[in-house]
Motif scaffolding. Structure first.
Motif, short mmCIF file in Angstrom:
data_model
loop_
_atom_site.label_atom_id
_atom_site.label_comp_id
_atom_site.label_asym_id
_atom_site.label_seq_id
_atom_site.Cartn_x
_atom_site.Cartn_y
_atom_site.Cartn_z
N ASN A 97 0.83 -1.20 0.00
CA ASN A 97 0.00 0.00 0.00
C ASN A 97 0.86 1.26 0.00
O ASN A 97 1.89 1.31 0.69
CB ASN A 97 -0.91 0.03 1.24
CG ASN A 97 -1.79 -1.20 1.33
OD1 ASN A 97 -2.50 -1.53 0.39
ND2 ASN A 97 -1.75 -1.88 2.46
N VAL A 98 0.43 2.25 -0.76
CA VAL A 98 1.05 3.58 -0.77
C VAL A 98 -0.08 4.60 -0.63
O VAL A 98 -1.03 4.58 -1.43
CB VAL A 98 1.84 3.84 -2.07
CG1 VAL A 98 2.46 5.23 -2.04
CG2 VAL A 98 2.90 2.77 -2.28
N TYR A 99 0.03 5.50 0.37
CA TYR A 99 -1.04 6.47 0.55
C TYR A 99 -0.52 7.71 1.28
O TYR A 99 0.45 7.63 2.04
CB TYR A 99 -2.22 5.86 1.32
CG TYR A 99 -1.86 5.27 2.67
CD1 TYR A 99 -1.91 6.04 3.83
CD2 TYR A 99 -1.48 3.93 2.78
CE1 TYR A 99 -1.59 5.50 5.06
CE2 TYR A 99 -1.16 3.38 4.00
CZ TYR A 99 -1.21 4.17 5.15
OH TYR A 99 -0.88 3.63 6.37
N PRO A 100 -1.17 8.86 1.06
CA PRO A 100 -0.77 10.09 1.76
C PRO A 100 -1.31 10.10 3.18
O PRO A 100 -2.36 9.52 3.47
CB PRO A 100 -1.41 11.19 0.91
CG PRO A 100 -2.61 10.54 0.31
CD PRO A 100 -2.24 9.10 0.07
N MET A 101 -0.60 10.78 4.06
CA MET A 101 -1.01 10.91 5.46
C MET A 101 -1.00 12.39 5.84
O MET A 101 0.04 13.05 5.80
CB MET A 101 -0.05 10.13 6.36
CG MET A 101 -0.33 10.29 7.85
SD MET A 101 -1.80 9.39 8.38
CE MET A 101 -1.22 7.70 8.25
N GLN A 102 -2.17 12.91 6.16
CA GLN A 102 -2.27 14.31 6.58
C GLN A 102 -1.84 14.44 8.04
O GLN A 102 -2.35 13.73 8.91
CB GLN A 102 -3.71 14.81 6.42
CG GLN A 102 -3.94 16.23 6.90
CD GLN A 102 -3.24 17.26 6.02
OE1 GLN A 102 -3.56 17.40 4.84
NE2 GLN A 102 -2.28 17.99 6.58
N GLU A 103 -0.88 15.31 8.31
CA GLU A 103 -0.45 15.56 9.68
C GLU A 103 -1.02 16.90 10.15
O GLU A 103 -1.33 17.78 9.35
CB GLU A 103 1.07 15.55 9.77
CG GLU A 103 1.67 14.19 9.43
CD GLU A 103 3.15 14.12 9.74
OE1 GLU A 103 3.70 15.11 10.28
OE2 GLU A 103 3.76 13.08 9.45
N GLN A 106 -0.56 21.00 16.83
CA GLN A 106 -1.18 20.77 18.13
C GLN A 106 -2.54 21.45 18.26
O GLN A 106 -3.40 21.00 19.01
CB GLN A 106 -0.25 21.26 19.25
CG GLN A 106 1.01 20.41 19.40
CD GLN A 106 1.86 20.86 20.57
OE1 GLN A 106 1.63 21.92 21.16
NE2 GLN A 106 2.86 20.06 20.91
N ASP A 107 -2.75 22.53 17.52
CA ASP A 107 -4.04 23.22 17.58
C ASP A 107 -5.07 22.62 16.63
O ASP A 107 -6.18 23.13 16.50
CB ASP A 107 -3.87 24.72 17.29
CG ASP A 107 -3.28 24.96 15.90
OD1 ASP A 107 -3.05 23.97 15.16
OD2 ASP A 107 -3.05 26.14 15.55
N GLY A 108 -4.70 21.53 15.94
CA GLY A 108 -5.64 20.85 15.07
C GLY A 108 -5.63 21.31 13.64
O GLY A 108 -6.36 20.75 12.80
N THR A 109 -4.82 22.30 13.31
CA THR A 109 -4.76 22.77 11.93
C THR A 109 -3.81 21.89 11.12
O THR A 109 -2.82 21.37 11.65
CB THR A 109 -4.27 24.22 11.88
OG1 THR A 109 -2.97 24.30 12.50
CG2 THR A 109 -5.24 25.15 12.61
N PRO A 110 -4.09 21.69 9.82
CA PRO A 110 -3.22 20.86 8.99
C PRO A 110 -1.82 21.44 8.90
O PRO A 110 -1.64 22.66 8.79
CB PRO A 110 -3.92 20.87 7.63
CG PRO A 110 -5.33 21.26 7.92
CD PRO A 110 -5.27 22.19 9.09
N SER A 111 -0.82 20.57 8.96
CA SER A 111 0.56 21.05 8.86
C SER A 111 1.18 20.63 7.53
O SER A 111 1.54 21.47 6.71
CB SER A 111 1.39 20.51 10.02
OG SER A 111 1.40 19.09 10.02
N LYS A 112 1.28 19.34 7.28
CA LYS A 112 1.87 18.87 6.03
C LYS A 112 1.33 17.49 5.70
O LYS A 112 0.71 16.81 6.52
CB LYS A 112 3.39 18.83 6.13
CG LYS A 112 3.91 17.82 7.14
CD LYS A 112 5.43 17.77 7.12
CE LYS A 112 5.96 16.73 8.12
NZ LYS A 112 7.43 16.62 8.08
#
Length: 236
Positions: A97-103, A106-112
């Motif tokens: 499997n290959v898939y993107p992971m949204q990180e 700490q405040d819950g906003t998307p980083s990368k």
């Protein structure tokens, strides 16, 4: 006059015959009285095969880096398994499997977004005494996921046949016991169904041998192979 009496006698005889037939017909349609029983047969065996899912999970900022890391780790694991005596036909890829992971911050906003690559193989271990050593080796070689260790018997035929025999004998004994308690006599066997209750199941309370203390401790324990038999006897 004589003719009338003859006709009357014929009518009476016919009516009597019909009444007799009507009286005996229900008896012919009565259901056969039966005793239905179920028997169980169990055979305990010592496993001689283990199945393991071994995997590598890699994560990086781009797909190429994650894939490269994963390929190197997967190859290292394959080489380790071969050095441990695992044949090529006993190693099978079951998932890639290959898939993107949204990180997130700490405040819950998307980083990368990072990328994950997963590679899992199904391994059959035929030398259980080496199982702990093999697990140690693959972890040191780069495996970071190990799931679903299970045990089996290479040749189940004899144990399955014995389980079926025990199931039928158990059912026959129960039928005779019930007939005796009910004060009836068993007649002919009307129907029989014998079936397996699935694959070997672990006996959790059993005490199995442990692997060497320098390796991952693994207890193979025992497995139970079970069969069930349904028998139907006529009641005389």
């Amino acid at each position: 006059m004589k003719t009338r009496w003859t006709l009357l006698i014929i009518v009476v005889l016919a009516a009597s015959l019909l009444a007799a037939c009507a009286g005996t017909a229900p008896a012919a349609n009565q259901p056969i009285r039966q005793i239905n029983v179920t028997g169980t047969g169990k055979v305990y065996v010592v496993p001689d095969i283990a199945y393991i899912y071994i995997g590598v999970r890699s994560q990086a900022d781009d797909v190429a880096t994650a894939l490269g890391q994963n390929n190197r780790q997967a190859q290292a694991i394959a080489d380790t398994l071969q050095r441990q005596g695992i044949a090529a036909e006993d190693i099978q890829t079951t998932a890639f499997n290959v898939y993107p992971m949204q990180e997130y911050n700490q405040d819950g906003t998307p980083s990368k977004i990072t990328y994950v690559v997963e590679n899992t193989v199904f391994v059959k271990v035929r030398e259980l005494q080496k199982l702990g050593e093999i697990l140690n080796a693959v972890v040191e070689g780069g495996a970071n996921t190990i799931n679903g260790i299970s045990f089996d018997v290479a040749d189940r035929a004899a144990a399955e046949a014995e389980a079926r025999r025990l199931a039928v004998e158990d059912a026959k004994a129960k039928a005779n016991e019930i007939a005796g308690l009910a004060g009836v006599t068993l007649g002919a066997l009307q129907n029989i169904n014998v079936y397996s209750s699935g694959g070997p199941m672990p006996v959790y309370e059993a005490k199995g041998g442990m692997a060497a203390s320098s390796s991952v401790p693994i207890a193979a324990g025992q497995l139970v192979i079970q069969a069930d038999a349904n028998l139907s006897y006529e009641i005389k």
